[in-house]
Design a protein around this motif. Structure first.
Motif, PDB file in Angstrom:
ATOM      1  N   GLY A   1      -8.709   0.244   7.632  1.00 58.95           N
ATOM      2  CA  GLY A   1      -8.810   1.396   6.777  1.00 58.95           C
ATOM      3  C   GLY A   1      -9.657   2.257   7.546  1.00 58.95           C
TER       4      GLY A   1
ATOM      5  N   THR B   1      -4.377   1.206  -6.439  1.00 57.26           N
ATOM      6  CA  THR B   1      -4.539   2.448  -5.709  1.00 57.26           C
ATOM      7  C   THR B   1      -5.408   3.405  -6.507  1.00 57.26           C
TER       8      THR B   1
ATOM      9  N   ASN C   1       0.923  -1.181  -0.011  1.00 60.59           N
ATOM     10  CA  ASN C   1      -0.212  -0.034  -0.022  1.00 60.59           C
ATOM     11  C   ASN C   1       1.008   1.296  -0.057  1.00 60.59           C
TER      12      ASN C   1
ATOM     13  N   CYS D   1      -8.336   1.125  -2.464  1.00 58.11           N
ATOM     14  CA  CYS D   1      -7.481  -0.057  -2.552  1.00 58.11           C
ATOM     15  C   CYS D   1      -7.931  -1.420  -3.130  1.00 58.11           C
TER      16      CYS D   1
ATOM     17  N   ILE E   1      -9.280   4.409   4.076  1.00 62.87           N
ATOM     18  CA  ILE E   1      -9.057   3.545   2.929  1.00 62.87           C
ATOM     19  C   ILE E   1     -10.151   2.623   2.841  1.00 62.87           C
TER      20      ILE E   1
ATOM     21  N   GLU F   1      -8.169  10.116   1.767  1.00 61.57           N
ATOM     22  CA  GLU F   1      -8.945   8.677   1.319  1.00 61.57           C
ATOM     23  C   GLU F   1      -8.652   8.317  -0.083  1.00 61.57           C
TER      24      GLU F   1
END
Length: 1324
Positions: free
Chosen positions: A210, A137, A127, A161, A221, A158
């Motif tokens: 997230g 992403t 990530n 993913c 996330i 924000e």
């Protein structure tokens, strides 16, 4: 199917493109979506770690070089491509350092499973730092910010993913089984938010990681899991690859995850056999079948023998009768019996004459002796501690308790409140964040506030300790695991639902506006509670309230401790709220023991007030550690009047029944109240003298002894009194015989029988004193000495009293007022009789009828076999509820505990000295993480928890060894050493940011510590305060779990598991047995570790074992004790009856059948078998001797021509006295005990003694005469009596009567002349 998958992918891609704005236009390999740090996230108010967010940067990945590359090799080794020129990343050095901290935090709980830790780290490495970051992403939200230098930046707050479903699932699967050794739960509990381990899924797991509100994530996330075989579109390529399976080793030098953390690593575990509740023969109840078979066998043998006897008798009847032959000469045993009887009779005759001639002197000597010994009562110690009463000092449980207390201190004291709201309806709650939940009626704000007010009042209350002369507060006595030296109120370990709000009313009342997606609403205490019950280890919830779930004292509140009566894991539907105060348990000789007792007394008062105030709306059950002993002592004091009335009833009966009245005008003369009171005084003197004598020897007594021994001795003593007095009343004085000689002659007739019974009972109880149970042993010793003293005092003091009473009666003076009288003059005739005429005219002829006798034998054989069957079914144990009076508040508490408690008490597996924990082999045989032995201590316990129906363990053991290894892991901040400065070489806490700590990890690699490292770092671990940076600190959880000497040698350690909730004493006993079996298995394994001492062992310990250990052996102990008690009954009878085997066997068999039927009746009347019951059964042997031996002795010395006549004579002559002296003495007093408040007295003293008396009476008066009529010894040739015996004496000896004389002439014995005629030939 492929077409539908492609369509689904296309639809998903279109939806994402429309739904989310994109700030990542380029999705290409080698490109980043963000890079570098852009300050703190303005949307995160509270963060437990740094919340710096990345800067938007959809640019090519940078080359990793220098410190960045070096750190990358440590944190994200999978991203290193070989050398600096080919390794590119999308993270800066600052980002990588923040990632290192994040990985270290997760590594603290995940490092015990290397595959999981690596997979979890890889997710964040990709990530943050993957050179292909832009492929998976998509930045969806940014904020503008300006640096201090004025440079504008776009900060990412924000992003989306994209992961392949299989990749995310495999990563989650590798982690879902990882344990938290300190709690016995799962690490995933801390990583899945409101769902906890039970409801956690891959998507929920990632969503929590997230969530910017979890206190750890710096930004939001949005994890999108793309189904396998589909593409999201817009050039996005979901992150995939191969995740490590938990049973895979990361390298040849590393180990796969252990069985405890990874089910795939577990060897096959064979389920232990479930114990069968009943012995079965096919589908039939085996015990019932065998008992039926046994009855059939004995019944058949008896019937066949009866038929054979009948045929022989018939043949003799048809054969010509020869002339009567002279009686056969007496055999050796008969001659020996008669000789021994003559010797005893002669000795007692002389003694009786002597005592009757000097009554005042003898009485004075007896009073001085009894009074002197009774003076020892001033030194009497009453034992009230249940441990001292029922557990032998040398027992295994006592030794283990002493070892545990020595090394870890006494188990803490528990004070508990259980609150329910019966009839109060529940309600639904729709949470903006957490969805719909049902809340029970007791989980309402007003109840929580009431509970909070109760705790605030308890925190503020003080109690006066009179001996110490000071006020005691909660902080003086509470268990404070994280601040044990100087605790404040906030440090006290209090577990309750309000601790999710840190016992703070303001936090309970908090509300906040929450937006979750498109929904906006208000969050309040409901939302926080839903979150905390599923994630109790969280330092911050995910709602806008941003509250911690940790208790005020710093520890977690596990919902299975704070809630009760919930279905599955739906804690918000709990029917009960549980508040638990844990207090320090000081030794009884410690002055602080008074402090804690005083505070507990105040606790009971405060909670009692709370119960009364909220009684209309809430049901409040409560207890303190002292409650059990308090209630037993209270009910004992309240039941003293019941015992007093019971004894008074018995005294009144004896006083009235002893008299033999010839006319109304002579009632005051012939009354025996004074003599009866004297006889009672003799009995009580024997009891007091025995207790005083034993007190002088240092033997403590108990309330059980005070309640049972007087009844026992009264039964024995009253029987002797009735036999002696009634024999004297019905014996006529011979011509020329003085009163003293008359008393001596009567004593000679009855004393051998008394000696037989008393000697049997004394030896019986002395053998019973061989019991290992202190209460049983003390009772048996006291009973033996008391019966011995009773016999001696009756042979001296009571004989003297009888002589004085006879002198008074002959002088015509009134009873109770000997100064007045009606002048000399004997009675007009014999006194009225009630019982003996009934026995003589109606009962005995019916009982010994030739058709009734076989029925009686078969009936009692059936009773014996039925008794045997029910004996095998008798419940063993003593439930705590039975020790409480019916009006006790503890009964409500026990009922609530059994109904609502979800987990049992802690069970510790304790290791003794002699084990080398510091060696790698020693560590691996204890721990349960990667590289540990599959049969290690913690693994073995974990296997056992899979079968709670057999092991009775619900939660695996906590393990300080495992957490110590995790604490040492170099990827965490836990174990660090100052590398320079004034503190060089000292421990550096995880919260310290001192530069001297950087790079100062205790170990340079993940490995087992050396012996030197182990001994150096272990004390640091045990006293390290757990924090968010290092949750593995041992303070609170383990600082008292390891006992070391000054040299650092481990003397003892403990590993805590939790039992399943146990309801009955049978379950507690089974749990103890299972835990010991498990500990023996672990001991055998650990003794194979090199360097282990041969005496090393592991044993289980919990606070209840010392009480329930007795039930492991109480059955065998009872059988042996009762068997030993039966031996002297047989031996003494055999010897004193001149080796009369048949009479002795009849005595033994009858008493054994009494015991068998008594225990069987216990099952039918819900009387459990335990040590209290055993005491009563031992007493039952003594009472049974009274029912049986007198009649057997009378039968053995009868000279009637056949067995039936001898049985009839013994039943009439001695049976009447036994009924009056034993049964009628016991029954009135026993019946009064039915009105006692204490259930213990009602069950074990009323019910059991009532059973013993009725069963003993039935066997002694029904079965024994019939048995003797079949198997009794043959009639003997008269051999004469002691010198001075006359025909008149022999004749009048058959005229013995008993019972209350009512002056009714219809009870006059009209067969007197006939009896004299039949008795005359026996002179000689």
């Amino acid at each position: 199917m492929p077409g539908s998958a492609v369509l689904a992918g296309a639809v998903l891609g279109a939806f994402l493109a429309l739904a989310a704005p994109t700030f990542t236009p380029i999705h290409r390999a080698g490109y980043c979506a963000f890079y570098g740090e852009c300050g703190r996230n303005p949307e995160v108010n509270i963060s437990l770690v740094s919340s710096k967010v990345p800067c938007l940067s959809n640019t090519p990945a940078r080359v990793a070089a220098g410190p960045l590359l070096a750190l990358l090799r440590t944190v994200c080794p999978e991203l290193v491509q070989g050398n600096a020129e080919t390794t590119r990343v999308c993270c800066s050095l600052a980002q990588l350092r923040a990632l290192q901290l994040s990985v270290a935090l997760s590594g603290t709980v995940l490092s015990r499973c290397p595959a999981c830790a690596r997979n979890f780290a890889n997710l964040y490495c990709n990530n943050i730092c993957s050179p292909d970051q832009s492929l998976f992403t998509n930045v969806t939200r940014i904020v503008n910010r300006t640096t201090v230098q004025g440079t504008p930046q776009l900060a990412v707050v924000e992003y989306q993913c994209f992961y392949r479903q299989y990749f995310a699932d495999d990563s989650f699967t590798s982690c879902r089984g990882v344990r938290l050794p300190a709690t016995g739960g799962y690490a995933i509990d801390t990583m899945c938010g409101r769902y906890g381990a039970r409801l956690c899924t891959t998507q929920r797991w990632l969503d929590f990681q997230g969530d910017k509100n979890n206190g750890l994530a710096p930004l939001q996330i949005d994890f999108q899991l793309v189904p396998n075989g589909t593409q999201p579109g817009d050039a996005i390529v979901p992150l995939g690859g191969t995740a490590w399976r938990c049973n895979q080793a990361l390298s040849a030098q590393e180990q796969p995850c252990s069985c405890q953390d990874c089910a795939e690593s577990c060897p096959p575990v064979i389920a232990p056999p479930t114990p069968q509740p009943h012995f079965l023969l096919g589908n039939a109840n085996g015990a019932l079948f065998l008992c039926g078979l046994l009855f059939g066998h004995f019944a058949l043998v008896f019937v066949v023998a009866l038929l054979c006897q009948y045929r022989r008798a018939k043949k003799k009847g048809t054969a010509p009768q020869p002339a009567p032959a002279p009686p056969p000469a007496a055999g050796r045993s008969a001659r020996l019996s008669d000789a021994s009887h003559r010797v005893l009779a002669r000795a007692f005759r002389r003694w009786g004459t002597l005592v009757a001639g000097h009554p005042v002197t003898v009485l004075a000597a007896a009073a001085v002796l009894a009074g002197g010994l009774s003076a020892g009562l001033v030194t009497l110690r009453l034992t009230t501690d249940p441990v001292e009463l029922w557990s032998a000092p040398g027992s295994r449980a006592r030794q283990e308790k002493a070892f545990y207390d020595q090394h870890f201190g006494p188990f803490f004291r528990t004070n508990q409140v259980i609150v329910t709201a019966p009839g109060r309806p529940g309600s639904g709650y729709e949470s903006v964040v957490l969805g719909a939940k049902n809340f029970s009626g007791v989980l309402s704000e007003d109840v929580l506030r009431a509970l909070l007010e109760l705790q605030e009042r308890l925190a503020a209350t003080t109690a006066w300790a009179p001996v110490a002369g000071r006020e005691v507060t909660l902080s003086d006595v509470c268990y404070a695991p994280l601040n044990p030296t100087q605790p404040g109120l906030a440090d006290c370990c209090v577990n309750s639902v309000t601790q999710y709000f840190q016992n703070n009313a303001t936090r309970l009342a908090m509300t906040a506006t929450q937006t979750d997606g498109k929904k906006t609403g208000t969050v309040d205490w409901h939302d926080h509670l839903i979150y905390c019950v599923n994630s109790p280890l969280s330092f911050k919830d995910i709602t806008a309230l941003e509250l911690s779930c940790m208790a005020e004292y710093g520890g977690p509140v596990f919902p299975y401790i704070a809630f009760g009566g919930y279905p599955g894991s739906e804690y918000t539907e709990a029917e009960a709220l549980i508040v638990t105060y844990s207090l320090n348990n000081f030794p009884r000789d410690d002055p602080r023991h008074e402090w804690v007792l005083s505070w507990e007394h105040r606790f009971l008062e405060v909670v009692g007030d709370f119960q009364r105030a909220h009684g209309p709306n809430l049901s409040v059950a409560f207890m303190a550690e002292r409650s059990l002993e308090d209630e037993i002592n209270r009910t004992t004091g309240e039941d003293i009047p019941v015992f007093a009335i019971s004894y008074l009833v018995v005294f009144a009966y004896i006083a009235l029944a002893l008299g033999e009245y010839t006319a109304w005008r002579r009632v005051l003369v012939e009354s025996k109240v004074t003599l009866a009171l004297g006889g009672i005084a003799v009995v009580l003197g024997a009891v007091f003298a025995s207790m005083g004598f034993l007190a002088l020897l240092g033997l403590p007594s108990s309330l059980v002894i005070l309640e049972v021994v007087p009844f026992l001795v009264l039964a024995v003593g009253a029987d002797n009194i009735f036999i002696f007095v009634q024999e004297y009343q019905q014996s006529q004085r011979e011509p020329g015989e003085t009163r003293e000689q008359h008393i001596g002659r009567v004593l000679a007739r009855v004393a051998p029988s008394m000696l037989l019974c008393s000697l049997s009972e004394v030896i019986c109880f002395f053998l019973g004193a061989l019991s290992s149970m202190p209460a049983v042993r003390t009772f048996a010793l006291t009973a033996a000495v008391a019966i011995a003293f009773d016999f001696l005092l009756q042979m001296s003091g009571f004989v003297a009293l009888l002589a004085l009473d006879a002198r008074r009666q002959e002088a015509g003076r009134f009873d109770l007022c000997c100064c007045c009288g009606m002048g000399k003059g004997g009675p007009a005739g014999p006194g009225a009789r009630l019982l003996r005429p009934l026995l003589h005219r109606y009962y005995t002829p019916l009982l010994l009828h030739r058709l009734v006798r076989p029925v009686v034998v078969l009936l009692f054989l059936f009773f014996a076999c039925a008794g045997l069957y029910f004996t095998l079914q008798v419940p063993v144990g003593l439930d705590q509820e039975l020790a409480m009076p019916k009006d006790s508040y503890m009964l409500e508490y026990f009922a609530a505990l059994n109904q609502y408690l979800a987990v049992g008490v802690p069970t510790y597996f304790v290791t003794t000295g002699g084990y080398n924990f510091s060696s790698p082999a020693g560590i691996n045989s204890i721990c349960s993480s990667a590289g540990c032995a599959t049969n290690s201590l913690t693994h073995t316990i974990q296997y056992a928890t899979r079968f709670p129906n057999v092991s009775y363990l619900a939660i695996p053991a906590t393990s300080w060894v495992d957490d110590f290894l995790d604490w040492l892991n170099p990827t965490s901040r836990c174990c660090r050493i100052h590398r320079f400065g004034n503190l060089t070489g000292q421990f550096c806490p995880s919260t310290s940011n001192d530069l001297s700590c950087f790079g100062g990890q205790c170990l340079n690699a993940t490995r087992r510590p050396t012996v030197e490292e182990f001994e150096r770092f272990l004390p640091w671990f045990l006293h390290d305060y757990p924090t968010l940076q290092c949750a593995k600190g041992g303070l609170g959880a383990y600082d008292t779990a390891v006992s070391m000497d000054a040299n650092g040698t481990i003397l003892a350690s403990r590993f805590m598991a939790y039992q399943s909730p146990l309801r009955t004493s049978q379950e507690y006993t089974a749990a103890l047995r299972a835990a010991r079996d498990l500990a023996e298995e672990i001991t055998a394994t650990l003794r194979q570790v090199p360097g282990t001492h041969p005496d090393f062992r592991v044993f289980p310990y919990t606070v209840t074992y010392v009480y329930y250990e007795q039930y492991l052996t109480v059955v065998a102990e009872g059988v042996i004790t009762l068997a030993l008690c039966l031996v002297p009954t047989f031996v003494v009878s055999f010897l004193l009856l001149g080796m009369d085997l048949r009479s002795s066997v009849a005595t033994l068999l009858t008493i054994a059948m009494i015991l068998l039927d008594t225990v069987g009746a216990m099952t039918l009347w819900d009387v459990p078998y335990n040590a209290v019951a055993l005491i009563n059964l031992v007493a039952a042997v003594g009472i049974s001797v009274e029912f049986v031996s007198h009649i057997t002795c009378a039968f053995a010395h009868s000279t009637k021509p056949d067995r039936v006549e001898r049985a009839a004579e013994a039943t009439v002559n001695m049976g009447s006295k036994v009924v009056a002296g034993v049964a009628m003495t016991n029954l009135p007093g026993i019946v009064v005990l039915a009105f006692a408040k204490a259930q213990l007295i009602q069950i074990f003293f009323f019910r059991l003694n009532f059973i013993i008396t009725l069963v003993g009476l039935a066997h002694g008066l029904i079965f024994l005469p019939v048995l003797l009529s079949y198997i009794g010894p043959s009639p003997r040739v008269p051999v004469g009596d002691t010198e001075g015996d006359t025909a008149g004496d022999t004749a009048t000896g058959t005229e013995q009567g008993a019972g209350l004389a009512l002056g009714n002439p219809c009870f006059e014995d009209t067969n007197k002349e006939k009896d004299k005629a039949t008795a005359a030939p026996r002179q000689g």
